[in-house]
Design a protein around this motif. Structure first.
Motif, PDB file in Angstrom:
ATOM      1  N   ASP A   5       0.823  -1.203   0.000  1.00 41.37           N
ATOM      2  CA  ASP A   5       0.000   0.000   0.000  1.00 41.37           C
ATOM      3  C   ASP A   5       0.866   1.266   0.000  1.00 41.37           C
ATOM      4  O   ASP A   5       0.551   2.248  -0.677  1.00 41.37           O
ATOM      5  CB  ASP A   5      -0.927  -0.024   1.234  1.00 41.37           C
ATOM      6  CG  ASP A   5      -1.989   1.059   1.143  1.00 41.37           C
ATOM      7  OD1 ASP A   5      -2.616   1.160   0.079  1.00 41.37           O
ATOM      8  OD2 ASP A   5      -2.164   1.815   2.122  1.00 41.37           O
ATOM      9  N   ARG A   8       2.073   1.767  -3.525  1.00 45.08           N
ATOM     10  CA  ARG A   8       0.990   2.287  -4.380  1.00 45.08           C
ATOM     11  C   ARG A   8       0.793   3.779  -4.123  1.00 45.08           C
ATOM     12  O   ARG A   8       0.623   4.557  -5.056  1.00 45.08           O
ATOM     13  CB  ARG A   8      -0.317   1.523  -4.118  1.00 45.08           C
ATOM     14  CG  ARG A   8      -0.340   0.121  -4.709  1.00 45.08           C
ATOM     15  CD  ARG A   8      -1.757  -0.429  -4.773  1.00 45.08           C
ATOM     16  NE  ARG A   8      -2.337  -0.621  -3.445  1.00 45.08           N
ATOM     17  CZ  ARG A   8      -2.174  -1.716  -2.699  1.00 45.08           C
ATOM     18  NH1 ARG A   8      -1.446  -2.724  -3.160  1.00 45.08           N
ATOM     19  NH2 ARG A   8      -2.736  -1.823  -1.516  1.00 45.08           N
ATOM     20  N   LEU A  52      -2.602   0.560 -11.391  1.00 45.80           N
ATOM     21  CA  LEU A  52      -2.518   0.119  -9.991  1.00 45.80           C
ATOM     22  C   LEU A  52      -3.880   0.202  -9.297  1.00 45.80           C
ATOM     23  O   LEU A  52      -4.149  -0.530  -8.359  1.00 45.80           O
ATOM     24  CB  LEU A  52      -1.488   0.959  -9.222  1.00 45.80           C
ATOM     25  CG  LEU A  52      -0.023   0.692  -9.574  1.00 45.80           C
ATOM     26  CD1 LEU A  52       0.901   1.676  -8.859  1.00 45.80           C
ATOM     27  CD2 LEU A  52       0.392  -0.745  -9.250  1.00 45.80           C
ATOM     28  N   ALA A  56      -4.234  -4.171  -8.012  1.00 44.93           N
ATOM     29  CA  ALA A  56      -3.172  -3.777  -7.094  1.00 44.93           C
ATOM     30  C   ALA A  56      -2.373  -4.993  -6.665  1.00 44.93           C
ATOM     31  O   ALA A  56      -2.888  -5.870  -5.970  1.00 44.93           O
ATOM     32  CB  ALA A  56      -3.788  -3.099  -5.885  1.00 44.93           C
ATOM     33  N   VAL A  63       4.453  -4.218  -7.037  1.00 46.46           N
ATOM     34  CA  VAL A  63       3.924  -2.882  -7.369  1.00 46.46           C
ATOM     35  C   VAL A  63       4.913  -2.142  -8.266  1.00 46.46           C
ATOM     36  O   VAL A  63       4.545  -1.584  -9.305  1.00 46.46           O
ATOM     37  CB  VAL A  63       3.654  -2.056  -6.083  1.00 46.46           C
ATOM     38  CG1 VAL A  63       3.332  -0.602  -6.433  1.00 46.46           C
ATOM     39  CG2 VAL A  63       2.523  -2.657  -5.268  1.00 46.46           C
TER      40      VAL A  63
END
Length: 200
Positions: A5, A8, A52, A56, A63
């Protein structure tokens, strides 16, 4: 620890920053390049953010590999392969871990920067993106994201008095002196977005 996360958020923050600064990047590129650096990167990072959002990946490495692939396939000129290589090599160095430490990330990013130096044949002082990335990685190692942002911004500013020795600007010889390098400037945006992602 940094998870998927976080990476991202880094890519999304970079896309937003490139969006805001696209005109300035193109203005910097006009006297010493093709006047398309801003628009090329804007298209590329918008595509990264969109891909993304759709799917994801669930590890930091995945990523960055996906983002790098997207840049290579979307961005024209030298920027796509250089930025794509930076992110893909960094992602590969991170491996399959679900979380990585700042120190592991700094080491992986250094591998990414070295891959860019190999691909482009550039070294610090050549007036390229490397002039922002190398000090940023050194600072990240020692002082974290905020220190990396400051080092990258200072590195980009320090390209102004240099004569370009690599890339399109090198064709201009001494006429490249007095212009801040657009690639170093966009690299500083990428590093600044790290600090932004960390603050969220």
């Amino acid at each position: 620890m940094l998870d998927a996360d976080f990476f991202r958020r880094w890519m999304t923050a970079t896309a937003a920053s490139v969006d805001r600064e696209a005109e300035r990047l193109t203005a910097l590129d006009s006297p010493i390049g093709d006047a398309d650096h801003g628009s090329n990167l804007q298209r590329g990072f918008r595509a990264v953010a969109a891909t993304l959002e759709k799917e994801a990946p669930d590890t930091p490495g995945a990523v960055l590999i996906q983002a790098g692939r997207q840049l290579i396939s979307t961005v024209g000129g030298a920027s796509g392969p250089l930025y794509g290589t930076l992110l893909r090599r960094t992602g590969k160095a991170l491996g399959d871990s679900g979380e990585v430490s700042e120190a592991q990330f700094a080491e992986a990013l250094r591998a990414g920067v070295e891959a860019v130096m190999t691909l482009g044949g550039a070294a610090p002082g050549d007036k390229t993106m490397i002039d922002a990335l190398v000090p940023a990685v050194d600072a990240l190692d020692a002082g974290g994201f905020a220190a990396a942002r400051t080092a990258a911004e200072e590195g980009a500013l320090a390209t102004t008095p240099l004569q370009a020795r690599k890339g399109r600007a090198s064709y201009l010889g001494e006429r490249s002196i007095g212009h801040q390098d657009p690639g170093a400037t966009s690299s500083a945006l990428l590093v600044a977005a790290l600090a932004e992602a960390d603050d969220e």
